[in-house]
Write an enzyme that holds these catalytic residues in place. Structure first.
Site, PDB file in Angstrom:
ATOM      1  N   GLY A  40      43.643  46.644  45.990  1.00 50.35           N
ATOM      2  CA  GLY A  40      42.391  45.917  46.156  1.00 50.35           C
ATOM      3  C   GLY A  40      42.635  44.555  46.789  1.00 50.35           C
ATOM      4  N   THR A  41      43.719  43.924  46.380  1.00 48.74           N
ATOM      5  CA  THR A  41      44.072  42.619  46.949  1.00 48.74           C
ATOM      6  C   THR A  41      44.248  42.724  48.465  1.00 48.74           C
ATOM      7  OG1 THR A  41      45.093  41.840  44.909  1.00 48.74           O
ATOM      8  CG2 THR A  41      45.905  40.872  46.947  1.00 48.74           C
ATOM      9  N   SER A  58      39.365  48.468  44.144  1.00 48.56           N
ATOM     10  CA  SER A  58      40.732  48.728  43.694  1.00 48.56           C
ATOM     11  C   SER A  58      40.737  49.900  42.734  1.00 48.56           C
ATOM     12  CB  SER A  58      41.246  47.475  42.998  1.00 48.56           C
ATOM     13  OG  SER A  58      42.512  47.707  42.450  1.00 48.56           O
ATOM     14  N   CYS A 115      47.252  27.710  28.799  1.00 52.39           N
ATOM     15  CA  CYS A 115      48.603  28.004  28.329  1.00 52.39           C
ATOM     16  C   CYS A 115      49.032  29.419  28.685  1.00 52.39           C
ATOM     17  CB  CYS A 115      48.682  27.796  26.823  1.00 52.39           C
ATOM     18  SG  CYS A 115      47.333  28.579  25.944  1.00 52.39           S
ATOM     19  N   HIS A 162      42.928  51.156  40.558  1.00 54.23           N
ATOM     20  CA  HIS A 162      43.451  51.069  39.187  1.00 54.23           C
ATOM     21  C   HIS A 162      42.471  50.369  38.252  1.00 54.23           C
ATOM     22  CE1 HIS A 162      44.897  46.823  38.783  1.00 54.23           C
ATOM     23  NE2 HIS A 162      44.867  46.866  40.086  1.00 54.23           N
ATOM     24  N   GLN A 185      35.460  45.154  40.081  1.00 56.85           N
ATOM     25  CA  GLN A 185      35.157  45.334  38.665  1.00 56.85           C
ATOM     26  C   GLN A 185      34.042  46.331  38.399  1.00 56.85           C
ATOM     27  OE1 GLN A 185      36.766  44.460  36.022  1.00 56.85           O
ATOM     28  NE2 GLN A 185      38.309  43.247  37.088  1.00 56.85           N
TER      29      GLN A 185
END
Lengths: 461, 461
Positions: free
Chosen positions: A69-70, A194, A320, A196, A177
């Site tokens: 997809g990227t 994408s 974080c 996956h 999505q």
């Protein structure tokens, strides 16, 4: 072990697995070759393209398969920008696009182009009018996701597509999505997705480019995939991607309703079960399977570890948990709390019991993390003393600056102020978000002579 | 059905299949995530990288996985060129590189860079001294394949690497055809390869960049694969690629010896069984499993179809089998005959009987195609007449121009000439090649007023 991170990658759908195995036997050869193994591979490739195009809602010759997809987004953005180079070099994107879109924008900027980001509201949605206002005569391309990958909010794609059509600007929709749940509303010019993400295999993306859209593929090409995706086709995975998209779609309506109810349960119960929580994203116009919330006075990485120990796999947009120690750009753009952030995205087939078990363990996990960090007790507001206090939290990471702020706010009288010195990027987002949640007044922040930023908060409540 | 086109893509090795299946279960999650499924995926990715690096002969942190060999070459070339932009913009490549290298060169030229091609001899090999001479002070990168994909000739990589080191120029070796057979000789700076060429799955390439080589990845990136290969990792395929490379290597020495003997048999027998054939490529310094020959007076596409009907899958560098109707750039650079071209590349495990059956059917297939095209009978040279003849083959495709030349050459006396008018690209290569095979003199070609080129041939024999 309940895996609640389908938005990162969905477990392989059984149909994908079957199709992949069959295509390893039948579709391993080069579809560009003339001999029987090659012709068989070509037939499989053509059939996969037809099935995928039907699900996308385009012609087969408008759709190519990419390695991810990227890569579909990168190729789509660069090709569309180059195809309209004469019009201008302005790229308009929403502020909450997937990083692949933002990275394509950075590459465009590095090459001398300009990128305009359309802000979102606190739910994560763009306003179609603001999006329309960003489209000018030099705009070569606009990008809008169909739904947000971190908070699930659906974007007003149809309205933005209308605005783009009116402005004569092609619209690329990142449908990564949502494509498994249903087609994107009409009006897009380019679409990326994408496999996956919908339960297909990794290694396959889709890029659809409507006929008539000016498109000039960038970088070295070859004769495969209409010159838009060089390299030997990953045919077994392509076959599995197309087969699973069809299968997932057949189950989508029923499964969406089921998961939507489970997510509604999480959205309703989490604020009841856990104090000082903000559930973010649009509660109605949203993906069926995804919910995000942030917990005050908790650090996201510890929370993830503790949930993992309890058997739950979730992700987080907290600073974080990122390699750059900055909070997710999505949460930042929405202006919502990023500390103690949890994204739950349920894969198809998630059992109701697992969701209930999650709701059962979450309060204890959050409380334990807070206890360990010395967070203030919920709503514990103490008596008054000096008019102003200084908290030096330099060198301390999220959620400590907010915890220290919350600990002392009760020590100043109503009308008094607390100044928090912090050099943690997350504080920029989380101190105002805490004020909003707590009904305190966020006065502002300015560079501190001691380093970092001095955030001033006035006690109101 | 004997599949003799391993150089296009090798059938999946059983170990690749097993590893792929196992990794579909264990390695489907995002290796960047902190929960157990993600950590398990990360372990698999790390182990695959270590295994691949060991086979390549580099450190694991020098190697990234890409979506294909083509993408590895594209990323390697563009990254190395950008990393040494200050040195200069010259790219040196051999004239017989894989199209992925040449396409990367075309993109470099389009962006204002320069590309120098080092010619090859009739065997397809570069001369290390000529290669060294092409390296100047502005050379940013040199590319040389380990072995040629169309004719099997091994390149003098070690000698060229020495020359590159002396000149301070990084060398990218495209090892796609040879990596399954063994490591590339020392001295390379970057190395690219493709899993489906060694019996691994499609969807995986390798790019190794030695520490210390200046490298600036181009295009949009992300945090995956050291910023050199954006997009979600195709982990099951990566695991299968690494496992199969190890397995293939373990069998390489024995299988290479066996296939080398079978290819030697083809190299020896084809010229005995089929008249007017040229076997091309280096007979000794070559890949073990690959042989290429060209048959006069035959068109490659028909030959492929007829061999396919007999159950043999081979490929061809003839012009009629390419979408551009030009002969393979490799055969052109070598200056050898391209018509009736056949490449036989034996996959591991090829049975001796299948090779013998191929040698059994080939003569009849070639003869039948020649018969249908009206080719001259072998060595049939007729009596003499006028001093010069004109053959108008305008609009006729390979192999017709050569067939018509061969038919009339005997009609002019020794010392007389035949002029062939042809607008077929293949004629530029095949008429001189025919002259060389037949001991006739190729005088030259020049633009014809009627269109196309007038090729003049003097009868010597």
């Amino acid at each position: 072990m309940p895996y609640f991170d389908a938005a990162s990658t969905a477990p392989l759908h059984p149909v994908a697995r079957q199709a992949l195995l069959a295509a390893l036997d039948e579709g391993w050869a080069d579809p560009a070759r003339l001999y029987r193994e090659g012709r068989r591979a070509r037939l499989l490739l053509d059939a996969a393209r037809e099935a995928a195009a039907e699900a996308v809602g385009c012609r087969p010759d408008e759709l190519v398969f990419t390695p991810s997809g990227t890569r579909a987004v990168h190729a789509g953005v660069s090709g569309a920008l180059a195809g309209r180079r004469r019009v201008g070099d302005r790229l308009v994107v929403s502020a909450v696009e997937h990083s692949s879109v933002l990275h394509a924008g950075e590459a465009h900027t590095a090459a001398g182009g300009t990128v305009a980001e359309v802000p979102v509201d606190r739910s994560g949605a763009v306003d179609p009018e603001r999006f329309a206002a960003a489209l000018d005569a030099r705009t070569a391309l606009a990008c809008l996701q169909s739904a947000n990958h971190e908070v699930g909010t659906e974007q007003p794609v149809a309205e933005v597509a209308d605005a783009c059509r009116a402005a004569g600007v092609p619209l690329l929709v990142d449908a990564a999505q949502s494509l498994g749940w249903g087609p994107v509303p009409e009006g897009w010019s380019l679409l990326a997705a994408s496999a996956h993400k919908w339960g297909g295999p990794s290694g396959v993306g889709l890029l659809a480019v409507r006929k008539g859209v000016r498109f000039a593929p960038q970088g070295p090409g070859d004769e495969r995939e209409s010159g838009r995706a060089p390299g030997f086709e990953n045919l077994p995975a392509i076959v599995a991607a197309a087969a699973s998209l069809r299968a997932v779609r057949a189950e989508a309506a029923e499964e969406a309703a089921r998961l939507r109810a489970l997510v509604d349960r999480i959205r309703a119960r989490v604020p009841e079960l856990v104090p000082d929580v903000e559930v973010v994203g649009d509660p109605v116009r949203r993906l069926p399977h995804l919910v995000t919330f942030s917990c005050l006075y908790v650090d996201g990485e510890t929370l993830l570890h503790e949930l993992d120990r309890e058997g739950f796999s979730v992700s987080s947009g907290s600073s974080c948990t990122s390699s750059t120690l900055t909070p997710s750009h999505v949460l930042r753009a929405m202006g919502v709390l990023s500390e103690g952030n949890v994204r739950v995205s349920l894969p198809a087939g998630t059992a109701e019991e697992d969701v209930d078990r999650f709701l059962g363990v979450l309060p204890g996990v959050v409380a334990a993390v807070r206890e360990r960090l010395g967070a203030p007790r919920p709503s514990a507001v103490a008596g008054a003393a000096p008019d102003t206090l200084l908290v030096d939290a330099l060198g301390k990471r999220c959620p400590i600056p907010v915890i220290e702020l919350a600990r002392v706010i009760g020590d100043v009288p109503v009308g008094g102020t607390v100044t928090v010195l912090s050099d943690d990027e997350a504080a920029r987002l989380d101190i105002p978000a805490w004020c909003e949640m707590r009904g305190q007044e966020y006065v502002g922040g300015e560079p501190s002579p001691k380093g970092g930023t001095a955030y001033v908060v006035r006690r109101v409540a």
